[in-house]
Design a protein around this motif. Structure first.
Motif, PDB file in Angstrom:
ATOM      1  N   PHE A 173       0.849  -1.196   0.000  1.00 27.23           N
ATOM      2  CA  PHE A 173       0.000   0.000   0.000  1.00 27.23           C
ATOM      3  C   PHE A 173       0.885   1.247   0.000  1.00 27.23           C
ATOM      4  O   PHE A 173       1.852   1.324   0.753  1.00 27.23           O
ATOM      5  N   THR A 174       0.531   2.203  -0.865  1.00 28.18           N
ATOM      6  CA  THR A 174       1.319   3.428  -0.934  1.00 28.18           C
ATOM      7  C   THR A 174       0.988   4.319   0.263  1.00 28.18           C
ATOM      8  O   THR A 174      -0.057   4.142   0.913  1.00 28.18           O
ATOM      9  N   TYR A 175       1.846   5.306   0.472  1.00 30.40           N
ATOM     10  CA  TYR A 175       1.636   6.238   1.575  1.00 30.40           C
ATOM     11  C   TYR A 175       0.286   6.933   1.416  1.00 30.40           C
ATOM     12  O   TYR A 175      -0.479   7.065   2.371  1.00 30.40           O
ATOM     13  N   SER A 176      -0.032   7.318   0.172  1.00 34.11           N
ATOM     14  CA  SER A 176      -1.289   8.065   0.013  1.00 34.11           C
ATOM     15  C   SER A 176      -2.501   7.150   0.198  1.00 34.11           C
ATOM     16  O   SER A 176      -3.522   7.585   0.738  1.00 34.11           O
ATOM     17  N   GLU A 177      -2.402   5.883  -0.207  1.00 36.67           N
ATOM     18  CA  GLU A 177      -3.523   4.957   0.063  1.00 36.67           C
ATOM     19  C   GLU A 177      -3.719   4.791   1.569  1.00 36.67           C
ATOM     20  O   GLU A 177      -4.843   4.772   2.081  1.00 36.67           O
ATOM     21  N   LEU A 178      -2.603   4.663   2.285  1.00 38.37           N
ATOM     22  CA  LEU A 178      -2.694   4.474   3.741  1.00 38.37           C
ATOM     23  C   LEU A 178      -3.261   5.722   4.407  1.00 38.37           C
ATOM     24  O   LEU A 178      -4.059   5.634   5.347  1.00 38.37           O
ATOM     25  N   LYS A 179      -2.863   6.896   3.898  1.00 38.86           N
ATOM     26  CA  LYS A 179      -3.396   8.146   4.448  1.00 38.86           C
ATOM     27  C   LYS A 179      -4.914   8.211   4.245  1.00 38.86           C
ATOM     28  O   LYS A 179      -5.647   8.687   5.107  1.00 38.86           O
ATOM     29  N   PHE A 180      -5.348   7.719   3.076  1.00 39.82           N
ATOM     30  CA  PHE A 180      -6.783   7.729   2.794  1.00 39.82           C
ATOM     31  C   PHE A 180      -7.511   6.782   3.763  1.00 39.82           C
ATOM     32  O   PHE A 180      -8.546   7.137   4.345  1.00 39.82           O
ATOM     33  N   ILE A 181      -6.956   5.583   3.943  1.00 46.83           N
ATOM     34  CA  ILE A 181      -7.554   4.623   4.891  1.00 46.83           C
ATOM     35  C   ILE A 181      -7.585   5.256   6.287  1.00 46.83           C
ATOM     36  O   ILE A 181      -8.585   5.164   7.010  1.00 46.83           O
ATOM     37  N   ALA A 182      -6.488   5.936   6.643  1.00 46.27           N
ATOM     38  CA  ALA A 182      -6.406   6.575   7.963  1.00 46.27           C
ATOM     39  C   ALA A 182      -7.500   7.630   8.124  1.00 46.27           C
ATOM     40  O   ALA A 182      -8.135   7.725   9.187  1.00 46.27           O
ATOM     41  N   SER A 183      -7.747   8.395   7.054  1.00 44.80           N
ATOM     42  CA  SER A 183      -8.765   9.453   7.167  1.00 44.80           C
ATOM     43  C   SER A 183     -10.143   8.832   7.391  1.00 44.80           C
ATOM     44  O   SER A 183     -10.947   9.356   8.165  1.00 44.80           O
ATOM     45  N   TYR A 191     -11.181   0.859  14.292  1.00 40.99           N
ATOM     46  CA  TYR A 191      -9.833   0.332  14.563  1.00 40.99           C
ATOM     47  C   TYR A 191      -9.218  -0.238  13.283  1.00 40.99           C
ATOM     48  O   TYR A 191      -9.945  -0.648  12.365  1.00 40.99           O
ATOM     49  N   VAL A 192      -7.904  -0.285  13.227  1.00 46.85           N
ATOM     50  CA  VAL A 192      -7.217  -0.939  12.111  1.00 46.85           C
ATOM     51  C   VAL A 192      -6.308  -2.022  12.692  1.00 46.85           C
ATOM     52  O   VAL A 192      -5.481  -1.737  13.565  1.00 46.85           O
ATOM     53  N   ILE A 193      -6.544  -3.254  12.251  1.00 48.09           N
ATOM     54  CA  ILE A 193      -5.717  -4.381  12.711  1.00 48.09           C
ATOM     55  C   ILE A 193      -4.806  -4.750  11.547  1.00 48.09           C
ATOM     56  O   ILE A 193      -5.293  -5.108  10.472  1.00 48.09           O
ATOM     57  N   THR A 194      -3.510  -4.593  11.722  1.00 45.28           N
ATOM     58  CA  THR A 194      -2.615  -4.847  10.594  1.00 45.28           C
ATOM     59  C   THR A 194      -1.906  -6.192  10.731  1.00 45.28           C
ATOM     60  O   THR A 194      -1.643  -6.659  11.837  1.00 45.28           O
ATOM     61  N   ASP A 195      -1.632  -6.787   9.583  1.00 44.63           N
ATOM     62  CA  ASP A 195      -0.805  -7.987   9.506  1.00 44.63           C
ATOM     63  C   ASP A 195       0.392  -7.564   8.658  1.00 44.63           C
ATOM     64  O   ASP A 195       0.267  -7.389   7.446  1.00 44.63           O
ATOM     65  N   TYR A 210       4.540   1.757   8.042  1.00 44.68           N
ATOM     66  CA  TYR A 210       3.788   1.153   9.148  1.00 44.68           C
ATOM     67  C   TYR A 210       2.546   1.995   9.399  1.00 44.68           C
ATOM     68  O   TYR A 210       2.662   3.210   9.616  1.00 44.68           O
ATOM     69  N   PHE A 211       1.395   1.352   9.383  1.00 41.13           N
ATOM     70  CA  PHE A 211       0.157   2.111   9.565  1.00 41.13           C
ATOM     71  C   PHE A 211       0.171   2.872  10.887  1.00 41.13           C
ATOM     72  O   PHE A 211      -0.272   4.015  10.960  1.00 41.13           O
ATOM     73  N   ALA A 212       0.727   2.235  11.917  1.00 38.76           N
ATOM     74  CA  ALA A 212       0.755   2.854  13.254  1.00 38.76           C
ATOM     75  C   ALA A 212       1.627   4.108  13.292  1.00 38.76           C
ATOM     76  O   ALA A 212       1.562   4.885  14.242  1.00 38.76           O
ATOM     77  N   SER A 213       2.470   4.285  12.260  1.00 39.72           N
ATOM     78  CA  SER A 213       3.357   5.452  12.260  1.00 39.72           C
ATOM     79  C   SER A 213       2.681   6.678  11.645  1.00 39.72           C
ATOM     80  O   SER A 213       3.220   7.781  11.689  1.00 39.72           O
ATOM     81  N   LEU A 214       1.510   6.505  11.050  1.00 39.41           N
ATOM     82  CA  LEU A 214       0.822   7.655  10.447  1.00 39.41           C
ATOM     83  C   LEU A 214       0.275   8.566  11.553  1.00 39.41           C
ATOM     84  O   LEU A 214      -0.131   8.077  12.611  1.00 39.41           O
ATOM     85  N   PRO A 215       0.244   9.874  11.277  1.00 36.32           N
ATOM     86  CA  PRO A 215      -0.207  10.822  12.309  1.00 36.32           C
ATOM     87  C   PRO A 215      -1.562  10.422  12.897  1.00 36.32           C
ATOM     88  O   PRO A 215      -2.512  10.167  12.148  1.00 36.32           O
ATOM     89  N   GLY A 216      -1.620  10.332  14.198  1.00 35.27           N
ATOM     90  CA  GLY A 216      -2.881  10.055  14.889  1.00 35.27           C
ATOM     91  C   GLY A 216      -3.339   8.607  14.847  1.00 35.27           C
ATOM     92  O   GLY A 216      -4.360   8.264  15.443  1.00 35.27           O
ATOM     93  N   MET A 217      -2.613   7.739  14.136  1.00 40.14           N
ATOM     94  CA  MET A 217      -3.121   6.379  13.952  1.00 40.14           C
ATOM     95  C   MET A 217      -2.717   5.388  15.038  1.00 40.14           C
ATOM     96  O   MET A 217      -3.373   4.364  15.213  1.00 40.14           O
ATOM     97  N   PHE A 218      -1.643   5.654  15.768  1.00 43.57           N
ATOM     98  CA  PHE A 218      -1.208   4.660  16.767  1.00 43.57           C
ATOM     99  C   PHE A 218      -2.356   4.305  17.711  1.00 43.57           C
ATOM    100  O   PHE A 218      -2.563   3.134  18.041  1.00 43.57           O
ATOM    101  N   GLU A 219      -3.135   5.300  18.098  1.00 43.87           N
ATOM    102  CA  GLU A 219      -4.194   5.092  19.093  1.00 43.87           C
ATOM    103  C   GLU A 219      -5.264   4.112  18.645  1.00 43.87           C
ATOM    104  O   GLU A 219      -5.949   3.522  19.455  1.00 43.87           O
ATOM    105  N   ARG A 220      -5.422   3.947  17.319  1.00 40.70           N
ATOM    106  CA  ARG A 220      -6.476   3.034  16.858  1.00 40.70           C
ATOM    107  C   ARG A 220      -5.913   1.830  16.091  1.00 40.70           C
ATOM    108  O   ARG A 220      -6.668   1.129  15.426  1.00 40.70           O
ATOM    109  N   THR A 221      -4.607   1.614  16.170  1.00 39.94           N
ATOM    110  CA  THR A 221      -4.008   0.533  15.385  1.00 39.94           C
ATOM    111  C   THR A 221      -3.488  -0.598  16.257  1.00 39.94           C
ATOM    112  O   THR A 221      -2.849  -0.366  17.281  1.00 39.94           O
TER     113      THR A 221
END
Ligand code: GLN
Length: 379
Positions: A173-183, A191-195, A210-221
């Motif tokens: 997944f690209t950074y921008s796809e992950l940012k979109f999922i994060a939004s 919540y986002v559960i990653t494998d 890492y999804f958890a490294s995106l701004p604000g995402m650690f709390e829900r990952t």
């Protein structure tokens, strides 16, 4: 038997491995390497055999293993990961994912899963009473349609399962796809559960975020990972979960009653791997890059249409031209007659797909070449 038992079948991946062993075929079905782990891990394991530990470690993981892992994840996530409150060591990421879904999702609640998906996720959902909402990834790039993804989020899902790099399609997944999922995760409070078990098997120029490294995402990952693929130790059954403390409290309980703990001698021996310098990961990447080239070029020479993964070590082959009714029938033939075991693609897709099979290339070059020769001579 409970009603749940009629809702899922045994793993097709492991089933194919058993047929492969029966036929003495080259097993390119279940994805695991045929080469040794790094020597420092084997040496340390030999030492541990005499020095111990041989009894249970702390349920949520040996303190020194959690410490080493927390240091790794802190660097990757760009934030401080606490070994005591943010980490649970599990029996493979298989247990990590199951424990994560059981901890987060109530029976009857929904979970978004991209299709194709790794087959465990549907069993994870069924066993925890969750209801999957499948969102297609469209070949050849395996992109999702943003509107379809948002429509899934509108159905009030509790979590999204994100396999990145993806098994079986090899999407990173690209950074921008992950940012979109994060939004969307933020907007719909999901919540986002990653494998992320293939986090170190990435082909340039693709980059793993890492999804958890995106701004604000650690709390829900909830980040699930494993040592299996990174250190070629799939049989050691060492996985882990990193998440915020409130989620980890739940996962600790589930994990405790599922397994009591991951094997203590193997945790002790694996710590050396967690301390490897960057050079190790660069070498791993170049080994798999070379294998990807060998295998994909070989398939090109044979004129077989296939995916070229951006990450992980799986290739989906298009078998439409061979004229078989089903991918399962084709895989049985391939294993029994040609001596190459593959996984029917249908076991990874929600949509009715019967023209794909999955092969992996985590094998010695000699074996990969032999598999290509057998594919060429296929009856
Ligand atoms: N993840 C690997 C695969 O997809 C191995 C799965 C397993 O059997 N645990 O083949």
């Amino acid at each position: 038997l409970s009603k749940k038992m009629s809702l899922f079948t045994e793993s097709v991946i492991r089933h194919m491995t058993r047929i492969s062993d029966e036929c003495n075929a080259i097993n390119l079905s279940q994805g695991f390497p045929d080469f040794d782990p790094p020597k420092p891990l084997m040496d340390r394991l030999a030492q541990v055999a005499y020095e111990g530990p041989h009894q249970y470690s702390v349920t949520w993981g040996a303190p020194n293993f959690r410490q080493a892992l927390a240091e790794v994840r802190s660097r990757q996530f760009g934030r401080q990961i606490d070994p005591d409150t943010n980490v649970v060591v599990t029996c493979g990421s298989t247990e990590a994912m199951m424990a994560a879904v059981m901890t987060i999702v109530n029976p009857g609640e929904k979970v978004i899963v991209f299709s194709p998906f790794y087959e465990n996720y549907s069993a994870d959902a069924i066993l925890s009473g969750a209801e999957p909402i499948y969102v297609p990834l469209y070949p050849p790039e395996f992109n999702f349609n943003p509107d379809e993804l948002e429509a899934a989020f509108k159905q009030n899902p509790k979590a999204l399962i994100l396999c990145n790099p993806s098994n079986p399609c090899g999407k990173v997944f690209t950074y921008s796809e992950l940012k979109f999922i994060a939004s969307l995760a933020e907007k719909y409070d999901t919540y986002v559960i990653t494998d992320e078990v293939y986090e170190h098997i990435i082909y340039k120029p693709n980059v793993h975020t890492y999804f958890a490294s995106l701004p604000g995402m650690f709390e829900r990952t909830v980040t699930c990972g494993s040592l299996s693929k990174t250190y070629s130790i799939t049989g050691w059954r060492l996985g882990h979960v990193v998440a915020p403390a409130a989620i980890i409290e739940g996962i600790q309980k589930v994990h405790d009653f599922l397994t009591v703990g991951a094997p203590s001698p193997l945790q002790e021996a694996a710590i050396v791997g967690l301390k490897f310098p960057q050079q190790y990961y660069d070498e791993l990447q170049s080994i798999y890059t070379q294998k990807r080239t060998l295998f994909c070029d070989g398939l090109d020479r044979l004129g077989i249409a296939h995916t070229k993964p951006q990450g992980a070590y799986y290739v989906l082959l298009n078998i439409a031209e061979y004229g078989y009714e089903s991918d399962t029938e084709f895989c049985e033939m391939l294993t029994r007659k040609a001596g190459v075991a593959a996984v029917p693609g249908s076991s990874f897709f929600r949509e009715p797909v019967n023209y794909l099979i999955r092969l992996h290339f985590a094998k010695s070059d000699a074996l990969l070449n032999e598999a290509l020769t057998r594919l060429e001579k296929m009856p």
